[in-house]
Design an enzyme around this catalytic site. Structure first.
Site, PDB file in Angstrom:
ATOM      1  N   LYS A  50       0.852  -1.198   0.000  1.00  0.00           N
ATOM      2  CA  LYS A  50       0.000   0.000   0.000  1.00  0.00           C
ATOM      3  C   LYS A  50       0.885   1.245   0.000  1.00  0.00           C
ATOM      4  O   LYS A  50       1.730   1.420   0.880  1.00  0.00           O
ATOM      5  CB  LYS A  50      -0.892   0.004   1.240  1.00  0.00           C
ATOM      6  CG  LYS A  50      -1.822   1.210   1.311  1.00  0.00           C
ATOM      7  CD  LYS A  50      -2.799   1.079   2.458  1.00  0.00           C
ATOM      8  CE  LYS A  50      -2.330   1.645   3.758  1.00  0.00           C
ATOM      9  NZ  LYS A  50      -2.284   3.108   3.865  1.00  0.00           N
ATOM     10  N   ASP A  84      -3.346   4.395  -1.795  1.00  0.00           N
ATOM     11  CA  ASP A  84      -4.249   4.881  -0.742  1.00  0.00           C
ATOM     12  C   ASP A  84      -4.272   6.404  -0.799  1.00  0.00           C
ATOM     13  O   ASP A  84      -3.654   7.078   0.018  1.00  0.00           O
ATOM     14  CB  ASP A  84      -3.750   4.366   0.611  1.00  0.00           C
ATOM     15  CG  ASP A  84      -4.754   4.598   1.723  1.00  0.00           C
ATOM     16  OD1 ASP A  84      -5.909   4.969   1.419  1.00  0.00           O
ATOM     17  OD2 ASP A  84      -4.381   4.410   2.892  1.00  0.00           O
ATOM     18  N   LYS A 141      -7.202   8.307  -0.902  1.00  0.00           N
ATOM     19  CA  LYS A 141      -8.395   8.848  -0.218  1.00  0.00           C
ATOM     20  C   LYS A 141      -8.905  10.108  -0.913  1.00  0.00           C
ATOM     21  O   LYS A 141      -8.988  11.195  -0.330  1.00  0.00           O
ATOM     22  CB  LYS A 141      -8.105   9.115   1.252  1.00  0.00           C
ATOM     23  CG  LYS A 141      -7.784   7.844   2.045  1.00  0.00           C
ATOM     24  CD  LYS A 141      -7.808   8.085   3.535  1.00  0.00           C
ATOM     25  CE  LYS A 141      -7.522   6.828   4.326  1.00  0.00           C
ATOM     26  NZ  LYS A 141      -6.141   6.353   4.226  1.00  0.00           N
ATOM     27  N   ASP A 199     -13.321  14.957  -4.066  1.00  0.00           N
ATOM     28  CA  ASP A 199     -13.350  16.177  -4.884  1.00  0.00           C
ATOM     29  C   ASP A 199     -14.637  16.128  -5.708  1.00  0.00           C
ATOM     30  O   ASP A 199     -15.509  15.285  -5.453  1.00  0.00           O
ATOM     31  CB  ASP A 199     -12.099  16.213  -5.787  1.00  0.00           C
ATOM     32  CG  ASP A 199     -11.669  17.644  -6.115  1.00  0.00           C
ATOM     33  OD1 ASP A 199     -12.533  18.427  -6.552  1.00  0.00           O
ATOM     34  OD2 ASP A 199     -10.488  17.964  -5.935  1.00  0.00           O
ATOM     35  N   THR A 204     -11.079   6.000  10.991  1.00  0.00           N
ATOM     36  CA  THR A 204     -11.051   5.477  12.367  1.00  0.00           C
ATOM     37  C   THR A 204     -10.562   6.539  13.351  1.00  0.00           C
ATOM     38  O   THR A 204     -10.694   6.375  14.557  1.00  0.00           O
ATOM     39  CB  THR A 204     -10.162   4.212  12.472  1.00  0.00           C
ATOM     40  OG1 THR A 204      -8.968   4.442  11.731  1.00  0.00           O
ATOM     41  CG2 THR A 204     -10.866   2.996  11.941  1.00  0.00           C
ATOM     42  N   ARG A 217       3.327  -1.009  10.911  1.00  0.00           N
ATOM     43  CA  ARG A 217       4.439  -1.082  11.867  1.00  0.00           C
ATOM     44  C   ARG A 217       4.769  -2.479  12.400  1.00  0.00           C
ATOM     45  O   ARG A 217       5.949  -2.786  12.565  1.00  0.00           O
ATOM     46  CB  ARG A 217       4.190  -0.100  13.021  1.00  0.00           C
ATOM     47  CG  ARG A 217       4.398   1.337  12.584  1.00  0.00           C
ATOM     48  CD  ARG A 217       3.730   2.327  13.486  1.00  0.00           C
ATOM     49  NE  ARG A 217       2.279   2.299  13.361  1.00  0.00           N
ATOM     50  CZ  ARG A 217       1.468   3.113  13.997  1.00  0.00           C
ATOM     51  NH1 ARG A 217       1.951   4.012  14.818  1.00  0.00           N
ATOM     52  NH2 ARG A 217       0.161   3.047  13.806  1.00  0.00           N
TER      53      ARG A 217
HETATM   54  O1  C5P Z   1       1.290   0.807  11.308  1.00  0.00           O
HETATM   55  P1  C5P Z   1      -0.161   0.405  11.201  1.00  0.00           P
HETATM   56  O2  C5P Z   1      -0.359  -1.092  11.070  1.00  0.00           O
HETATM   57  O3  C5P Z   1      -1.011   1.018  12.283  1.00  0.00           O
HETATM   58  O4  C5P Z   1      -0.615   1.049   9.796  1.00  0.00           O
HETATM   59  C1  C5P Z   1      -1.959   1.005   9.339  1.00  0.00           C
HETATM   60  C2  C5P Z   1      -2.053   1.598   7.977  1.00  0.00           C
HETATM   61  O5  C5P Z   1      -3.430   1.623   7.604  1.00  0.00           O
HETATM   62  C3  C5P Z   1      -1.529   3.023   7.859  1.00  0.00           C
HETATM   63  O6  C5P Z   1      -1.022   3.189   6.524  1.00  0.00           O
HETATM   64  C4  C5P Z   1      -2.795   3.859   8.023  1.00  0.00           C
HETATM   65  O7  C5P Z   1      -2.696   5.101   7.364  1.00  0.00           O
HETATM   66  C5  C5P Z   1      -3.837   2.967   7.354  1.00  0.00           C
HETATM   67  N1  C5P Z   1      -5.220   3.208   7.787  1.00  0.00           N
HETATM   68  C6  C5P Z   1      -5.621   3.116   9.107  1.00  0.00           C
HETATM   69  N2  C5P Z   1      -6.929   3.367   9.443  1.00  0.00           N
HETATM   70  C7  C5P Z   1      -7.824   3.711   8.509  1.00  0.00           C
HETATM   71  C8  C5P Z   1      -7.449   3.783   7.162  1.00  0.00           C
HETATM   72  C9  C5P Z   1      -6.117   3.524   6.843  1.00  0.00           C
HETATM   73  O8  C5P Z   1      -4.820   2.779   9.980  1.00  0.00           O
HETATM   74  N3  C5P Z   1      -9.086   3.905   8.837  1.00  0.00           N
END
Ligand code: C5P
Length: 235
Positions: free
Chosen positions: A35, A64, A66, A69, A120, A210
């Site tokens: 992603k 991604d 998002k 517009d 979220t 992460r």
């Molecule tokens: O590091 P981690 O596992 O928390 O990363 C989650 C990924 O999913 C990040 O790229 C974050 O921007 C994305 N994301 C999220 N919650 C959302 C939409 C996307 O954590 N509602």
């Protein structure tokens, strides 16, 4: 195992080309999709998408972005993303059905539009402050229905929303971030779920950042998540 692997999407949340390519090189063969988020895309532009495609043609790419517009502008961005070979592109479902349809119409056969229901990071108070009179849960439901009606390929939602989303949009992909293997550091995520629980609740794909890229061995961390996914998939 390849079915389980295809369900794991790793977020390339890194600031530059060099770190993105290094992470992709370590993960190729261990995950299904990468992603590319706004941080990397804004820094490196579409060149990073082309380079990743050429270097690892077996890995699918998820942009991604998002988008939110007017329909004409969103549709143009989707045409561009589609020509880059993105498997998925995200747009905000709150844009409305006409916007979502315009994106779906321009996506082509190999690019799926994913609708982000409610971020979220937004709780009930944030929704009220933004002028919404509905709760986040109600908004998620309404927007999931709109995405299904517009012909979107899937939805991005939290694990906690899976039950209602599965009920209103059973045929759409459900892409779930906020995934943490048992015992992993939660970081800034508030509502987390383990890989097995999310898949069992109806997620079709998991987005993990992460827990994989800060692991001492990212490929081994990815393999462990793929095994956990496989353990709950019907054999
Ligand atoms: O590091 P981690 O596992 O928390 O990363 C989650 C990924 O999913 C990040 O790229 C974050 O921007 C994305 N994301 C999220 N919650 C959302 C939409 C996307 O954590 N509602």
């Amino acid at each position: 195992m390849s079915t389980a692997r295809s369900r794991l999407i790793v977020a390339l949340d890194v600031p530059d080309r060099q770190s993105a390519l290094a992470l992709a090189d370590r993960l190729a063969g261990h995950v299904g999709m990468l992603k590319i988020g706004l941080e990397l895309f804004v820094a490196e532009g579409p060149g990073i998408v082309r380079e990743l495609r050429e270097r690892h043609p077996e890995l699918e790419l998820f942009l991604d972005l998002k988008l939110h517009d007017i329909p004409n502008t969103m549709a143009g961005a989707i045409r561009s993303a589609s020509s880059l070979g993105a498997r998925f592109v995200t747009v905000h479902a709150g844009s409305g059905i006409a916007h979502l349809r315009a994106c779906v119409d321009q996506a082509g056969d190999s690019t799926g539009i994913l609708a982000v229901t409610v971020l979220t990071s937004q709780d009930a108070q944030a929704c009220r402050e933004a002028g919404h009179t509905r709760s986040p849960a109600e908004l998620v439901k309404i927007r999931a229905q709109a995405a299904a009606e517009a012909g979107c390929a899937g939805l991005v939602c939290s694990g906690q929303e899976l039950e209602s989303v599965v009920a209103v949009a059973p045929d759409l992909f459900k892409i779930v971030p906020g995934i943490r293997p048992a015992g992993a550091d939660v970081g800034d995520q508030k509502r987390v779920m383990t890989p097995a629980k999310a898949i069992a609740a109806g997620a079709t794909h998991l987005v993990v950042g992460r827990p994989i890229h800060t692991a001492p061995d990212p490929a081994a961390a990815a393999d462990a998540i793929v095994e956990e996914i496989a353990s709950v998939l019907p054999s």
